[in-house]
Structures are given as C-alpha cells and as structure tokens.
Design a protein around this motif. Sequence first.
Motif, PDB file in Angstrom:
ATOM      1  N   MET A   1      -3.138  -1.934  -8.587  1.00 36.78           N
ATOM      2  CA  MET A   1      -2.069  -0.943  -8.583  1.00 36.78           C
ATOM      3  C   MET A   1      -2.628   0.455  -8.350  1.00 36.78           C
ATOM      4  O   MET A   1      -2.103   1.221  -7.531  1.00 36.78           O
ATOM      5  N   ALA A   2      -3.685   0.813  -9.079  1.00 39.95           N
ATOM      6  CA  ALA A   2      -4.280   2.138  -8.897  1.00 39.95           C
ATOM      7  C   ALA A   2      -4.786   2.311  -7.470  1.00 39.95           C
ATOM      8  O   ALA A   2      -4.550   3.342  -6.826  1.00 39.95           O
ATOM      9  N   MET A   3      -5.453   1.288  -6.956  1.00 41.88           N
ATOM     10  CA  MET A   3      -6.021   1.385  -5.618  1.00 41.88           C
ATOM     11  C   MET A   3      -4.939   1.449  -4.549  1.00 41.88           C
ATOM     12  O   MET A   3      -5.139   2.061  -3.495  1.00 41.88           O
ATOM     13  N   SER A   4      -3.772   0.843  -4.802  1.00 36.77           N
ATOM     14  CA  SER A   4      -2.698   0.901  -3.807  1.00 36.77           C
ATOM     15  C   SER A   4      -2.163   2.320  -3.648  1.00 36.77           C
ATOM     16  O   SER A   4      -1.507   2.628  -2.658  1.00 36.77           O
ATOM     17  N   TYR A   5      -2.435   3.194  -4.618  1.00 38.99           N
ATOM     18  CA  TYR A   5      -2.075   4.613  -4.530  1.00 38.99           C
ATOM     19  C   TYR A   5      -3.284   5.483  -4.170  1.00 38.99           C
ATOM     20  O   TYR A   5      -3.202   6.704  -4.239  1.00 38.99           O
ATOM     21  N   GLY A   6      -4.389   4.851  -3.796  1.00 35.78           N
ATOM     22  CA  GLY A   6      -5.581   5.611  -3.416  1.00 35.78           C
ATOM     23  C   GLY A   6      -6.266   6.274  -4.585  1.00 35.78           C
ATOM     24  O   GLY A   6      -6.957   7.289  -4.404  1.00 35.78           O
ATOM     25  N   VAL A   7      -6.115   5.736  -5.794  1.00 35.70           N
ATOM     26  CA  VAL A   7      -6.753   6.299  -6.988  1.00 35.70           C
ATOM     27  C   VAL A   7      -8.071   5.569  -7.231  1.00 35.70           C
ATOM     28  O   VAL A   7      -8.062   4.341  -7.436  1.00 35.70           O
ATOM     29  N   PRO A   8      -9.210   6.259  -7.231  1.00 37.17           N
ATOM     30  CA  PRO A   8     -10.490   5.597  -7.521  1.00 37.17           C
ATOM     31  C   PRO A   8     -10.498   4.983  -8.913  1.00 37.17           C
ATOM     32  O   PRO A   8      -9.834   5.473  -9.835  1.00 37.17           O
ATOM     33  N   VAL A   9     -11.271   3.902  -9.063  1.00 37.99           N
ATOM     34  CA  VAL A   9     -11.310   3.156 -10.317  1.00 37.99           C
ATOM     35  C   VAL A   9     -12.728   3.154 -10.871  1.00 37.99           C
ATOM     36  O   VAL A   9     -13.703   2.973 -10.137  1.00 37.99           O
ATOM     37  N   ILE A  10     -12.812   3.370 -12.190  1.00 34.13           N
ATOM     38  CA  ILE A  10     -14.059   3.195 -12.928  1.00 34.13           C
ATOM     39  C   ILE A  10     -13.874   1.969 -13.802  1.00 34.13           C
ATOM     40  O   ILE A  10     -12.955   1.922 -14.634  1.00 34.13           O
TER      41      ILE A  10
ATOM     42  N   LEU B   1       5.251   3.894 -12.223  1.00 27.91           N
ATOM     43  CA  LEU B   1       3.855   4.340 -12.330  1.00 27.91           C
ATOM     44  C   LEU B   1       3.509   5.423 -11.320  1.00 27.91           C
ATOM     45  O   LEU B   1       2.502   6.120 -11.479  1.00 27.91           O
ATOM     46  N   ALA B   2       4.326   5.563 -10.280  1.00 29.35           N
ATOM     47  CA  ALA B   2       3.974   6.460  -9.174  1.00 29.35           C
ATOM     48  C   ALA B   2       3.661   7.892  -9.623  1.00 29.35           C
ATOM     49  O   ALA B   2       2.637   8.461  -9.205  1.00 29.35           O
ATOM     50  N   PRO B   3       4.472   8.549 -10.465  1.00 28.14           N
ATOM     51  CA  PRO B   3       4.157   9.935 -10.852  1.00 28.14           C
ATOM     52  C   PRO B   3       2.810  10.065 -11.553  1.00 28.14           C
ATOM     53  O   PRO B   3       2.106  11.070 -11.381  1.00 28.14           O
ATOM     54  N   TRP B   4       2.448   9.050 -12.324  1.00 29.86           N
ATOM     55  CA  TRP B   4       1.172   9.090 -13.028  1.00 29.86           C
ATOM     56  C   TRP B   4       0.003   8.877 -12.075  1.00 29.86           C
ATOM     57  O   TRP B   4      -1.027   9.563 -12.168  1.00 29.86           O
ATOM     58  N   LEU B   5       0.137   7.940 -11.176  1.00 30.17           N
ATOM     59  CA  LEU B   5      -0.958   7.637 -10.249  1.00 30.17           C
ATOM     60  C   LEU B   5      -1.090   8.709  -9.176  1.00 30.17           C
ATOM     61  O   LEU B   5      -2.189   8.947  -8.665  1.00 30.17           O
ATOM     62  N   ASP B   6       0.002   9.354  -8.817  1.00 32.13           N
ATOM     63  CA  ASP B   6      -0.084  10.446  -7.836  1.00 32.13           C
ATOM     64  C   ASP B   6      -0.867  11.637  -8.380  1.00 32.13           C
ATOM     65  O   ASP B   6      -1.391  12.436  -7.602  1.00 32.13           O
ATOM     66  N   GLY B   7      -0.938  11.778  -9.711  1.00 29.09           N
ATOM     67  CA  GLY B   7      -1.627  12.937 -10.284  1.00 29.09           C
ATOM     68  C   GLY B   7      -2.935  12.630 -10.962  1.00 29.09           C
ATOM     69  O   GLY B   7      -3.640  13.549 -11.415  1.00 29.09           O
ATOM     70  N   ALA B   8      -3.299  11.330 -11.047  1.00 28.40           N
ATOM     71  CA  ALA B   8      -4.508  10.951 -11.782  1.00 28.40           C
ATOM     72  C   ALA B   8      -5.766  11.157 -10.953  1.00 28.40           C
ATOM     73  O   ALA B   8      -5.788  10.876  -9.750  1.00 28.40           O
ATOM     74  N   LEU B   9      -6.833  11.596 -11.621  1.00 33.59           N
ATOM     75  CA  LEU B   9      -8.140  11.693 -10.968  1.00 33.59           C
ATOM     76  C   LEU B   9      -8.737  10.306 -10.780  1.00 33.59           C
ATOM     77  O   LEU B   9      -9.325   9.992  -9.730  1.00 33.59           O
TER      78      LEU B   9
ATOM     79  N   VAL C   1       0.861  -1.190   0.000  1.00 28.93           N
ATOM     80  CA  VAL C   1       0.000   0.000   0.000  1.00 28.93           C
ATOM     81  C   VAL C   1       0.895   1.237   0.000  1.00 28.93           C
ATOM     82  O   VAL C   1       1.625   1.494   0.950  1.00 28.93           O
ATOM     83  N   HIS C   2       0.819   2.011  -1.080  1.00 30.89           N
ATOM     84  CA  HIS C   2       1.658   3.211  -1.221  1.00 30.89           C
ATOM     85  C   HIS C   2       0.987   4.443  -0.614  1.00 30.89           C
ATOM     86  O   HIS C   2       1.677   5.376  -0.186  1.00 30.89           O
ATOM     87  N   GLY C   3      -0.337   4.454  -0.579  1.00 31.38           N
ATOM     88  CA  GLY C   3      -1.055   5.563   0.045  1.00 31.38           C
ATOM     89  C   GLY C   3      -1.384   6.677  -0.934  1.00 31.38           C
ATOM     90  O   GLY C   3      -0.763   6.830  -1.981  1.00 31.38           O
ATOM     91  N   CYS C   4      -2.388   7.456  -0.561  1.00 33.73           N
ATOM     92  CA  CYS C   4      -2.821   8.605  -1.363  1.00 33.73           C
ATOM     93  C   CYS C   4      -1.973   9.811  -0.977  1.00 33.73           C
ATOM     94  O   CYS C   4      -2.021  10.275   0.159  1.00 33.73           O
ATOM     95  N   ARG C   5      -1.201  10.336  -1.940  1.00 34.81           N
ATOM     96  CA  ARG C   5      -0.201  11.345  -1.608  1.00 34.81           C
ATOM     97  C   ARG C   5      -0.553  12.751  -2.099  1.00 34.81           C
ATOM     98  O   ARG C   5       0.184  13.690  -1.815  1.00 34.81           O
ATOM     99  N   HIS C   6      -1.648  12.886  -2.839  1.00 33.12           N
ATOM    100  CA  HIS C   6      -2.071  14.207  -3.308  1.00 33.12           C
ATOM    101  C   HIS C   6      -3.592  14.312  -3.198  1.00 33.12           C
ATOM    102  O   HIS C   6      -4.308  13.346  -3.490  1.00 33.12           O
ATOM    103  N   PRO C   7      -4.124  15.478  -2.829  1.00 35.70           N
ATOM    104  CA  PRO C   7      -5.573  15.625  -2.626  1.00 35.70           C
ATOM    105  C   PRO C   7      -6.334  15.704  -3.949  1.00 35.70           C
ATOM    106  O   PRO C   7      -5.749  15.868  -5.029  1.00 35.70           O
TER     107      PRO C   7
END
Length: 699
Positions: free
Chosen positions: A617-626, A591-599, A515-521
């Motif tokens: 992978m997306a969820m491990s960075y706290g990125v919601p998935v559609i 992938l981290a720079p992309w997932l840190d900035g993705a909506l 789990v990498h965590g959500c790093r940007h709001p």
Amino acid sequence: MALSGGLIWRFKRLNYVLQRFRGSVALRGWRGTFARVRQEFERRPTFDGTLDVEPFDVPFEPFALPTSGRPLVSVIIPIHGKIEYTLACLRSIARHAPEAPFEIIVVDDVSPDDSLEQLAQIAGLRLLRNDHNLGFVGTCNAGAMAAHGEFLLFLNNDTQVTPNWLDGLLRCFNERDDCGIAGSRLVYPDGRLQEAGGLVFADGSCWTSGRFEHRDAPPWRYRREVDYVSGASLMVRRKVFERIGGFDERYAPAYYEDTDLAFAARQLGLKVYYEPSSTIIHCEGISAGIDLHAGMKRHQVINQVTFIAKWKEVLRDHPSADMPLPRALRWRRRGRILVVDSMTPDPTRDSGSLRLSAILRILDEQGWSVSFMPDDGHATEQEIRALGALGIEVLCRPWVGDLPRWLRSNGSELHAVILCRHTVAGQYASLVRKLAPKARLLFDTVDLHFLREQRAAELSGNSSMARQAQASQKSELSLIEQCDVTFVVSQHEQALLHHHLPHANIELLSNIHEVHGCRHPHEARKDFVFIGGFGHPPNADAVRWIARKILPALRAQLPDARVHILGDVTDAARSELQTPGLELHGRVPDLAPWLDGALASLAPLRFGAGVKGKINMAMSYGVPVIATPLAVEGMHLKQGQDVLLADTAENFARAARELQHNSELWKRLSAASLDNVKRHFSPCLASEALDRALGPARH
C-alpha cells in the motif's frame, strides 16, 4: 348478481397473473409457482412505512425544485393526466435532491386534466406540451430532444424517488466503462420488489426478475448485467441515445421500447446494468393498467411481434423460455462461483480484506457470477452495498442460514468454490466435495498459518507454541492435498509447499494493488506511518517495538519525528503505548491523505508470514519503506534499491534520518516502489492466476 368493484379488480388481476405465469412452472417448478401466486394475493399494508411514500391526496401548494442551469443529468418525465401522481413524484425529488446537477423536464402529452396549470406553478421545472398526443414513446423522444444534460434519465410520473436514486445510477456509469444503460431497483409502495432488471427469452417473451420477492434478499442487492431494464427509471448517455435514434417509433404508443433500446445499446458494444443502490417506488398499473387485452396494455402483446421480427437473429442466442429460472438469471455469466471467508471483507480493516475485495472484482470482470458467504453470517448494510457494487451477491443472515443448507440447494450449479483461510477450509472442504461434486475446490491460504506460528514460537522460545505450529502444519498440508488448487501470496511460500507436497497444484496469487503514484515531493513530506490493526499479533508486536525502542531512537536523530499508527487499537493498548511522538488514529476510512504526506512507512515485523499489504500500500503511493528483512520476504525488494532494511531500533532511526536528508535517495526509492507494485502485484497478474486455477467454463 352484480360484483363489487374490488372483486372485479381481483378477477382481472387473477387473469393477468395467469397470463404472466404461462411457462412459470418450467422456470420455477410447481413449488415456486404456487409460492409466487400466493405472494401475488397475500394481504399486505398499502404502503411500507420504511419507504416514506408521499401522499397523493394533499392540497396543492407551489414548491421549488433544486435544479441547475448546467445539468449533468436531464430527468424526463412524460405525463398524460394523473396529476396527483406527478406532483407526488416531483415532491419526492425535491425531498431527495441528488448531489449531481440536474434538470427536470416534464412533457405533457395532452393531459385531459389541469396538469399544466398546476405544474406551471412549480419553480425549477421545464414544462413542455405536445401539440397532439404522441404516446409514451414519442413523448420521451420529445423530452430527450429538449435535454441539456450529458445523461438522460427517463422516469415515469407514477414513481417516487428515494435517497441515492440518481447518484446511484451515475455511479454505475462511472465505475463500469462498458455501461450503456443503467436501471433502478423498482419496488411497490407496499415494499415488495417489482423489478430487478429483466430477462428476454428466445421467443421474445420477457420476465421481470424478482417480482414480489423481498427487495433486500441477496439476489437483488448486487449490480449485474441484465437483458433490459424498465423505462420506469432508465438512465442512458444522451450521445448513445441519439446514436441509436432514440426510442424506436415502431413501438408507439408504448411497450417493448425499453427492451429494444437495451438490445440496440448492446449492438454498440455496451452493456445494460441493474443498479440496486438506486431504488424507485413505482405504482405499476396506474399509467397503463394491467389488462393485456384492453387500453394501453394491449400494445404489450402487439409490440412483442414487432420486437421478435427486428431482433430474431440476436434472440437465437437467448435462453429458451423453459430454462430453469436460476440458470436463466445468470445466462450471460461463465458460471457460478462461491467464495467463503471467515467474515465479510472491509478494505479499511486489513490487508486480507483489500486483497479479497480485489479478487472478487476480478472474478466479476472475468464474467463469473460470484456469491460470497461470510462464515460468521454477518454483513453490514455498507458491506453489502460495497460488494454489490463489485457485482457480488452476499449470502448472509437472515437470508441464508448456513453453508451446508445452502449447498444442498445450490451446490450442483457451482463451477468452483474458493475457501479462504485454513479455519474455513478445514470446516467445509469435505462438505463441498460431497454437496458440490462438479465444482473445482480452491483453497486460498491468505498466508500460511503454520509458518506464522513457527516464527512466533521461534521469537518467543515457547515450546507449546512450537507444538501447536507442528499440528497446524499437518492440518494445513492435509487440506492442500484435498484441494484442486491452492493459492499462496509469495514465492517463498510456494517453494515451501512444493518441497512438502511436490504434486500439489500451488498457484501464486499475491496481494493486488492499483498504482496511485507519488503525488507530493520530498520537501513537502514529514513524519512516518505504520499501517495495521493491533488485533493481528505481528502488528501488535511491531507497534510495541515502535513505542518502546524505535521511536525513542528515531527522536534522538530527528527530535520532532512522529509515527502515526493507522489501524484498530484497543483501549487497553492505548494506555500501554503512551509515548511522545506516537499518535494512535485507529482505523481511517482513507489512507491516501496520510501516505501523500508521509516521509516513509515503517514495517518493523519480527514474525509472520505472507506478503505484507502495508508495504504494498505504501509503495503504491510512492512512499519509501523501512522494514525488517522478514517483512519484505517474497516481495522482490533489494536493500538500497527498492527498500531500506533494518533489524534494530538504531538501524531504523539511521535509515529514517538518511531519508530525511537525502532527497535523491528518497526519489530513487519512491520510483522503485511504484515500479515494484506494477511488476509484481498488479490486477493483471492476479487475473492470470485465477484463470489458470478456474479453468474453462462448463456449458
């Protein structure tokens, strides 16, 4: 008749070899022993051109070392004469300066030549001199007392460094919390391996692993725990060294002090690692000679008695000196496991590689000795280094020809064989039963191939594909019946197989993610990502759907929206997929720079099987998935609670717009995503599944 100097040396060398080979027949067998003697005396060039060895006979000119006033590492070089070797060592350090800040401390043990005068002209060098001769042990301890670094690296003066010499050892400490001591791969100037860590037998005798073997052969390319490493290049934390009390002065002037230090570190609950990514050229014999009965070398025999007396209780657990060498090299491991997949894993390439790399890491952490063989025989230098850092031996060409030949030589010592994917298991399951009869046979499906084919046939309506899926199902189910344990990645697939084969042992071994965590709001994010290579048919279909339907619908809702495709895309596909807002980046190293900035991350998969690593992978960075309902199959995700589901392009666009404008929904899905990975896709769950499948080690 007088003998020439060269001939006298060769007689001495032969005597030395014979002394070293007492017990070699038991360890290697007669064939291995004769091969070893032949290696000793075969004619070779003095220097290996690929090592770029510094010359010893160049006129001295002052130079500077790029050292730091605030070092992380203190490199301690004890010297007693042989100034030409010391200068060559220092020039190699200047040429291959590490990234980590370091200092060089040269401690002169009353050299009989003009070492001090020349070394005083080298900028960036800390030069100390003993008042009287202390020998190797005392001189190293004197250097350690003057050190400023968090780490100490003891380096012989008759060595030369190569790229990554220091940073590689540091990386071992950074990646292994239990690392107490790390030692380099030592090679001769002619390129042959000198030492890849050492063995200590119950009688206190030592064996330098790999001597005179090819330095790049598979057994010497992976990080592993060893009994000791040579003091010619040995790194230890300064606090640990001080807590132990430094090198034990009972071994003065030299020999067995490095072995003793390793035993003392283990007494503190730490381990000793051989680190092959750090390579040191060592002119063995320059500093001490090779005659066990003369000069400094005679203390090797004397100090063995001291060592045995000190560690006799610990030595009782060590292997006997007549244990076969392959077993002795792995005596600290629970047993040996072979893993075979179609190709060497590359975590940047696909989800299956990421999962397999995590499995290999866990097996090493559990204490197994793991060898990996790619069925296509290929592994790049980078892939060998990456798996080597996980503690995995890579059996690839040109060192290993094919699996049948390797199994004939090694099958009897295997505890288990893991065959990945039905294509690999179909080729080798029967062969493993024959050539490794004691091994547990494990089949890792990765995903059920027949299920993926069935769904592709249903989507296309192709009857030929449907018949192929039926044939694949029959073949795959037959394989599962042959194996002791079968791994699947989802509960859906586990239930499906239990329906077809009620008595089969089916274990859930899903994707594995940290789990990498959500790093940007929410307010700092924009755009969407799709993770996956175009070479995988479900991904290719999904990207085409994004380009042709989903992205146009998305831009109707959010005119500036962009979708970033992160994965391999063929040149032909690039021209086919030209769409405003679609950006094809190919495979990315991180992938981290992309997932840190993705909506959000999109997963519009319409066929396939297994658990989707792109979603994990997306969820491990706290990125919601559609995602489509099929894409989240077996992932414990609920609509509106953990994920947004969509089955049409318009529904994907509506979900994206809602995430853009509803920050509370975004935050809720982000937190739920992280929790899902923690609860269902953790390394801990995978470790438990592997433990159940492998069973106890055989002794």
